[in-house]
Enzyme design. Sequence first.
Site, mmCIF file in Angstrom:
data_model
loop_
_atom_site.group_PDB
_atom_site.id
_atom_site.type_symbol
_atom_site.label_atom_id
_atom_site.label_comp_id
_atom_site.label_asym_id
_atom_site.label_seq_id
_atom_site.Cartn_x
_atom_site.Cartn_y
_atom_site.Cartn_z
ATOM 1 N N GLY A 12 0.815 -1.214 0.000
ATOM 2 C CA GLY A 12 0.000 0.000 0.000
ATOM 3 C C GLY A 12 0.845 1.259 0.000
ATOM 4 O O GLY A 12 2.078 1.204 -0.045
ATOM 5 N N GLN A 13 0.158 2.407 0.070
ATOM 6 C CA GLN A 13 0.856 3.698 -0.059
ATOM 7 C C GLN A 13 1.963 3.865 0.980
ATOM 8 O O GLN A 13 3.103 4.155 0.643
ATOM 9 C CB GLN A 13 -0.149 4.849 0.087
ATOM 10 C CG GLN A 13 0.463 6.226 -0.164
ATOM 11 C CD GLN A 13 -0.325 7.364 0.478
ATOM 12 O OE1 GLN A 13 -1.228 7.151 1.284
ATOM 13 N NE2 GLN A 13 0.021 8.585 0.132
ATOM 14 N N ASP A 35 1.612 -8.845 1.823
ATOM 15 C CA ASP A 35 0.359 -8.207 1.416
ATOM 16 C C ASP A 35 -0.494 -9.299 0.775
ATOM 17 O O ASP A 35 0.001 -10.420 0.560
ATOM 18 C CB ASP A 35 0.641 -7.077 0.401
ATOM 19 C CG ASP A 35 -0.451 -6.014 0.402
ATOM 20 O OD1 ASP A 35 -0.173 -4.863 0.749
ATOM 21 O OD2 ASP A 35 -1.615 -6.348 0.038
ATOM 22 N N ILE A 36 -1.761 -8.975 0.448
ATOM 23 C CA ILE A 36 -2.543 -9.973 -0.300
ATOM 24 C C ILE A 36 -2.218 -9.906 -1.794
ATOM 25 O O ILE A 36 -2.635 -10.742 -2.560
ATOM 26 C CB ILE A 36 -4.081 -9.836 -0.118
ATOM 27 C CG1 ILE A 36 -4.509 -8.370 -0.227
ATOM 28 C CG2 ILE A 36 -4.566 -10.434 1.172
ATOM 29 C CD1 ILE A 36 -5.993 -8.216 -0.459
ATOM 30 N N TYR A 143 -14.664 4.095 8.640
ATOM 31 C CA TYR A 143 -13.210 4.099 8.829
ATOM 32 C C TYR A 143 -12.841 4.723 10.183
ATOM 33 O O TYR A 143 -12.053 4.162 10.943
ATOM 34 C CB TYR A 143 -12.595 4.886 7.675
ATOM 35 C CG TYR A 143 -11.098 5.072 7.728
ATOM 36 C CD1 TYR A 143 -10.243 3.998 7.548
ATOM 37 C CD2 TYR A 143 -10.551 6.337 7.928
ATOM 38 C CE1 TYR A 143 -8.871 4.182 7.573
ATOM 39 C CE2 TYR A 143 -9.185 6.524 7.947
ATOM 40 C CZ TYR A 143 -8.341 5.449 7.772
ATOM 41 O OH TYR A 143 -6.991 5.636 7.792
ATOM 42 N N ILE A 173 -1.593 11.677 4.030
ATOM 43 C CA ILE A 173 -0.181 11.455 3.709
ATOM 44 C C ILE A 173 0.041 11.645 2.205
ATOM 45 O O ILE A 173 -0.632 11.012 1.391
ATOM 46 C CB ILE A 173 0.275 10.035 4.119
ATOM 47 C CG1 ILE A 173 -0.067 9.750 5.587
ATOM 48 C CG2 ILE A 173 1.767 9.858 3.851
ATOM 49 C CD1 ILE A 173 0.686 10.562 6.599
HETATM 50 N N1 SER Z 1 -5.918 9.699 4.409
HETATM 51 C C1 SER Z 1 -6.936 8.944 5.076
HETATM 52 C C2 SER Z 1 -8.212 8.991 4.331
HETATM 53 O O1 SER Z 1 -8.446 9.971 3.662
HETATM 54 C C3 SER Z 1 -7.148 9.491 6.462
HETATM 55 O O2 SER Z 1 -6.593 8.626 7.386
HETATM 56 O O3 SER Z 1 -8.991 8.111 4.429
#
Ligand code: SER
Length: 315
Positions: A12-13, A35-36, A143, A173
């Site tokens: 991932g990122q 990772d998967i 989330y 990020i």
């Molecule tokens: N960058 C993430 C999102 O936008 C926040 O944790 O879901």
Amino acid sequence: MSDTLLILGASGQIGNELTQKLREIYGNKNVIASDIREGNEEMMNSGPFELIDATNKVQILKVIKKYNITQVYLLAAMLSATAEQYPQKAWNLNMNSLLAVLGLAKEKHIQQIYWPSSIAVFGATTPKENTPQNTIMEPSTVYGISKLAGEFWCNYYHDKYGVDVRSLRYPGIISWKSKPGGGTTDYAVDIYFKALKEEKYTCFLSENTRLPMMYMDDAVDATIQLMQAKSSQVKVRTGYNLAAMSFTPKEIATQIKKHIPDFEISYQPDFRQQIADSWPQSIDDSKAREDWNWQHQFDLASMTKDIILNLKKHQ
Ligand code: SER
């Protein structure tokens, strides 16, 4: 005994860049990426890689035993925007992976865990500016609910079972080597790619939506610094507030224009606007700065310069 690390969600990122940095520090063979799905060429060629479903405790334990793993970095997660489309799947992935890894630490198979939290733990009732470490937390996204519950599971396993688990509430990020997927802050990555390719970008957030953000280099440094701090320095066992900069789509566009004068931005807010509106605009991270000397390096201007330079070089 020296440390051997397992990264779950390495493709991932964040996983991608964190794995490379950890391999530089701990030695390629001591950092097991997983990772998967397979990672990029650099990851697959620079050290060991295992296919693992992060929610499968048996699969994780097998790899822990195979390599004598001492630390797990759990980065597998479904981000905010995608999680709104698949609420149950997001909850299962985000929670079951964490509970699996916490369980493995409780059973003494590993000594230390890193698990990222997010600014998504905050909600519409949280103070928006300089959001304190301890404040009202009423998240409105799946989330955010999963990250808030996860933070308290971490704290619980630390207090009850002595598990050494550490966590940061990442802001958005921003990176150029690896792209995010399914987040509300993704626009601030996409915008650079589109600026270079097409000199224009349509933003899915409105022009004055201010959100806390951070350059990948700082996020990777913060993560490693927290993991290398003495256990006694890590006083927060839910998640540390972490900050570097805050900006709006209009402000990032102004910075990009300094390098690409013809760049144009337009706005077409979608469902992600509501998510962004429920999050803080800026974060008070003084606790991280006091406890383990956190310091960021990049602001919006220096990050923009660095990204555009690198994208020009590598595309
Ligand atoms: N960058 C993430 C999102 O936008 C926040 O944790 O879901």
